[in-house]
Design a protein around this motif. Structure first.
Motif, PDB file in Angstrom:
ATOM      1  N   VAL A   1      -3.622 -21.814 -40.664  1.00 18.97           N
ATOM      2  CA  VAL A   1      -2.940 -20.614 -41.165  1.00 18.97           C
ATOM      3  C   VAL A   1      -1.680 -21.051 -41.907  1.00 18.97           C
ATOM      4  O   VAL A   1      -0.840 -21.754 -41.353  1.00 18.97           O
ATOM      5  N   SER A   2      -1.570 -20.671 -43.176  1.00 17.40           N
ATOM      6  CA  SER A   2      -0.378 -21.035 -43.954  1.00 17.40           C
ATOM      7  C   SER A   2      -0.171 -20.004 -45.051  1.00 17.40           C
ATOM      8  O   SER A   2      -1.002 -19.118 -45.256  1.00 17.40           O
ATOM      9  N   ASP A   3       0.951 -20.152 -45.771  1.00 14.71           N
ATOM     10  CA  ASP A   3       1.201 -19.234 -46.892  1.00 14.71           C
ATOM     11  C   ASP A   3       0.091 -19.340 -47.933  1.00 14.71           C
ATOM     12  O   ASP A   3      -0.261 -18.360 -48.582  1.00 14.71           O
ATOM     13  N   ASP A   4      -0.474 -20.545 -48.080  1.00 19.20           N
ATOM     14  CA  ASP A   4      -1.522 -20.742 -49.087  1.00 19.20           C
ATOM     15  C   ASP A   4      -2.812 -19.997 -48.734  1.00 19.20           C
ATOM     16  O   ASP A   4      -3.652 -19.772 -49.604  1.00 19.20           O
ATOM     17  N   THR A   5      -2.984 -19.669 -47.457  1.00 20.83           N
ATOM     18  CA  THR A   5      -4.226 -18.998 -47.049  1.00 20.83           C
ATOM     19  C   THR A   5      -3.988 -17.505 -46.831  1.00 20.83           C
ATOM     20  O   THR A   5      -4.832 -16.820 -46.253  1.00 20.83           O
ATOM     21  N   ASN A   6      -2.838 -17.032 -47.299  1.00 24.02           N
ATOM     22  CA  ASN A   6      -2.474 -15.624 -47.108  1.00 24.02           C
ATOM     23  C   ASN A   6      -2.771 -14.878 -48.406  1.00 24.02           C
ATOM     24  O   ASN A   6      -2.062 -15.047 -49.389  1.00 24.02           O
ATOM     25  N   PRO A   7      -3.824 -14.065 -48.437  1.00 25.92           N
ATOM     26  CA  PRO A   7      -4.238 -13.490 -49.725  1.00 25.92           C
ATOM     27  C   PRO A   7      -3.319 -12.385 -50.232  1.00 25.92           C
ATOM     28  O   PRO A   7      -3.325 -12.092 -51.431  1.00 25.92           O
ATOM     29  N   ASN A   8      -2.557 -11.764 -49.319  1.00 29.04           N
ATOM     30  CA  ASN A   8      -1.850 -10.544 -49.741  1.00 29.04           C
ATOM     31  C   ASN A   8      -0.390 -10.487 -49.313  1.00 29.04           C
ATOM     32  O   ASN A   8       0.273  -9.482 -49.531  1.00 29.04           O
ATOM     33  N   GLY A   9       0.104 -11.559 -48.691  1.00 25.93           N
ATOM     34  CA  GLY A   9       1.509 -11.563 -48.277  1.00 25.93           C
ATOM     35  C   GLY A   9       1.765 -10.944 -46.919  1.00 25.93           C
ATOM     36  O   GLY A   9       2.911 -10.670 -46.556  1.00 25.93           O
ATOM     37  N   SER A  10       0.690 -10.716 -46.136  1.00 21.88           N
ATOM     38  CA  SER A  10       0.855 -10.121 -44.807  1.00 21.88           C
ATOM     39  C   SER A  10       1.800 -10.956 -43.950  1.00 21.88           C
ATOM     40  O   SER A  10       1.732 -12.193 -43.959  1.00 21.88           O
ATOM     41  N   LYS A  11       2.651 -10.293 -43.175  1.00 22.55           N
ATOM     42  CA  LYS A  11       3.538 -11.026 -42.267  1.00 22.55           C
ATOM     43  C   LYS A  11       2.707 -11.847 -41.289  1.00 22.55           C
ATOM     44  O   LYS A  11       1.750 -11.324 -40.685  1.00 22.55           O
ATOM     45  N   HIS A  12       3.061 -13.112 -41.175  1.00 27.82           N
ATOM     46  CA  HIS A  12       2.388 -14.049 -40.263  1.00 27.82           C
ATOM     47  C   HIS A  12       0.872 -14.027 -40.465  1.00 27.82           C
ATOM     48  O   HIS A  12       0.123 -14.238 -39.511  1.00 27.82           O
ATOM     49  N   ASN A  13       0.425 -13.718 -41.690  1.00 26.64           N
ATOM     50  CA  ASN A  13      -1.008 -13.757 -42.058  1.00 26.64           C
ATOM     51  C   ASN A  13      -1.868 -12.788 -41.244  1.00 26.64           C
ATOM     52  O   ASN A  13      -3.071 -12.999 -41.096  1.00 26.64           O
ATOM     53  N   VAL A  14      -1.255 -11.731 -40.719  1.00 22.11           N
ATOM     54  CA  VAL A  14      -2.013 -10.812 -39.856  1.00 22.11           C
ATOM     55  C   VAL A  14      -3.042 -10.026 -40.676  1.00 22.11           C
ATOM     56  O   VAL A  14      -2.705  -9.404 -41.678  1.00 22.11           O
ATOM     57  N   ALA A  15      -4.287 -10.053 -40.210  1.00 19.31           N
ATOM     58  CA  ALA A  15      -5.369  -9.315 -40.890  1.00 19.31           C
ATOM     59  C   ALA A  15      -5.872  -8.144 -40.063  1.00 19.31           C
ATOM     60  O   ALA A  15      -6.558  -7.259 -40.591  1.00 19.31           O
ATOM     61  N   GLY A  16      -5.553  -8.148 -38.765  1.00 16.06           N
ATOM     62  CA  GLY A  16      -6.011  -7.055 -37.916  1.00 16.06           C
ATOM     63  C   GLY A  16      -5.236  -7.043 -36.612  1.00 16.06           C
ATOM     64  O   GLY A  16      -4.836  -8.107 -36.117  1.00 16.06           O
ATOM     65  N   VAL A  17      -4.988  -5.840 -36.082  1.00 19.97           N
ATOM     66  CA  VAL A  17      -4.224  -5.692 -34.837  1.00 19.97           C
ATOM     67  C   VAL A  17      -4.877  -4.634 -33.957  1.00 19.97           C
ATOM     68  O   VAL A  17      -5.672  -3.826 -34.423  1.00 19.97           O
ATOM     69  N   THR A  18      -4.493  -4.655 -32.687  1.00 20.87           N
ATOM     70  CA  THR A  18      -4.970  -3.603 -31.784  1.00 20.87           C
ATOM     71  C   THR A  18      -3.859  -2.582 -31.562  1.00 20.87           C
ATOM     72  O   THR A  18      -2.687  -2.837 -31.813  1.00 20.87           O
ATOM     73  N   GLY A  19      -4.275  -1.410 -31.058  1.00 27.72           N
ATOM     74  CA  GLY A  19      -3.315  -0.391 -30.674  1.00 27.72           C
ATOM     75  C   GLY A  19      -2.726  -0.728 -29.313  1.00 27.72           C
ATOM     76  O   GLY A  19      -2.800  -1.870 -28.850  1.00 27.72           O
TER      77      GLY A  19
END
Lengths: 83, 225
Positions: B173-191
């Protein structure tokens, strides 16, 4: 009842990235303009009838907090003027 | 018992999701938002698309539509709820899940395949995978950058509420693998509870054998439990 126009300005919180503003700034610089920074904001104008300015402000604040602004992303300012 | 896939005006991944679930043997049906939620659905999907034309902010209008009160009540009573892409934006806008998904760092719509690292395999949506496993799903969004305060993100990470992070094929996980600038490369979270989750990548688009990979089925298996 008095007629008021409320102006709501919704802007990104300090520190939240604004890619559209950065792109716009780059375009202005490409056109030869010198500028230090550019921020974008949304502005809404709402016409309402209310008993007084305080009631108008309260209703518009509720509208802003429930829909117009997202508290994770935005700060907002509201001004209310009699029409 | 059927999974309700909620259609808003402008949803466009609703039928794909029903098809993907049906192909897995999970009963699923389309539910037009104005018709209200059927009694006791076995699960709820907020599908991808462009509800209400993304007016104001992506997901903002749909999040305030009356059916979302029903969704909130169902979620509170334990019904699994998954928001995908526009559904993820709706989930955050309605406070079912924390944070917000906003304009990509590139300021462009991005449609591409990305690698995701499974951060927590102890949820209904990721139990089919191993922690640290890398999967490849498509993304298709203009407003997918996960934004949240640093303090709140620390809490989510401490509570193991990150489902996936954008990574490379090796799981780095790095800035280079972050497609959209999400904080800490987060792509999905739970409630607050892990039976409610949102994610920007599309598991339903990698779930039909005729279309290649079926890696996305692991997420949709959250509706089998």
């Amino acid at each position: 009842m008095t007629a008021y126009t409320a102006t709501i300005t919704v802007r990104l919180k300090s520190g939240v990235l604004d890619p559209e503003a950065e792109t716009t700034q780059r375009s202005l610089e490409r056109l030869g303009f010198e500028l230090e920074d550019l921020r974008s904001a949304d502005q809404f104008e709402v016409d309402i009838d209310a008993d007084d300015e305080a009631a108008a402000t309260e209703r518009v604040t509720d509208m802003t907090e429930r829909l117009l602004a997202n508290p994770t992303l935005h700060d907002y300012d509201i001004t209310v003027e009699e029409q | 018992m059927t999974v309700a896939v909620i259609q808003f005006g402008g949803s466009n991944c609703d039928r794909d999701t029903v098809q993907a679930l049906t192909a897995m043997g999970v009963d699923a049906e389309l539910v037009w938002h104005e018709d209200g939620l059927p009694a006791s659905p076995s699960g709820i999907v907020l599908p991808g698309g462009f509800s209400y034309g993304d007016y104001l902010r992506a997901g903002a209008m749909a999040a305030r539509s009356p059916i979302m009160e029903d969704v909130r009540e169902a979620a509170e009573s334990g019904t699994p709820v998954l928001g995908i892409c526009n559904g993820a934006q709706i989930g955050c806008e309605s406070s079912l899940t924390p944070g917000a998904f906003t304009t990509n760092e590139s300021a462009r719509f991005q449609c591409e395949r990305v690698h995701l690292r499974v951060e927590n395999a102890d949820t209904p949506w990721t139990a089919a995978y191993d922690e640290g496993e890398v999967v490849e799903f498509p993304i298709a969004h203009g407003e997918g950058r996960f934004e949240i305060t640093d303090d709140r993100l620390d809490e989510l990470e401490d509570d193991d509420r990150i489902l996936f992070r954008y990574c490379d094929a090796d799981g780095t996980v790095s800035d280079d693998t972050n497609p959209n600038g999400s904080k800490h490369n987060v792509a999905g979270v739970t409630g607050d509870n892990d039976h409610v989750a949102v994610m920007m990548p599309h598991p339903e688009r990698v779930s039909l054998p005729d279309l290649g990979s079926t890696e996305g089925r692991g997420v949709l298996r959250g509706f089998e439990s």
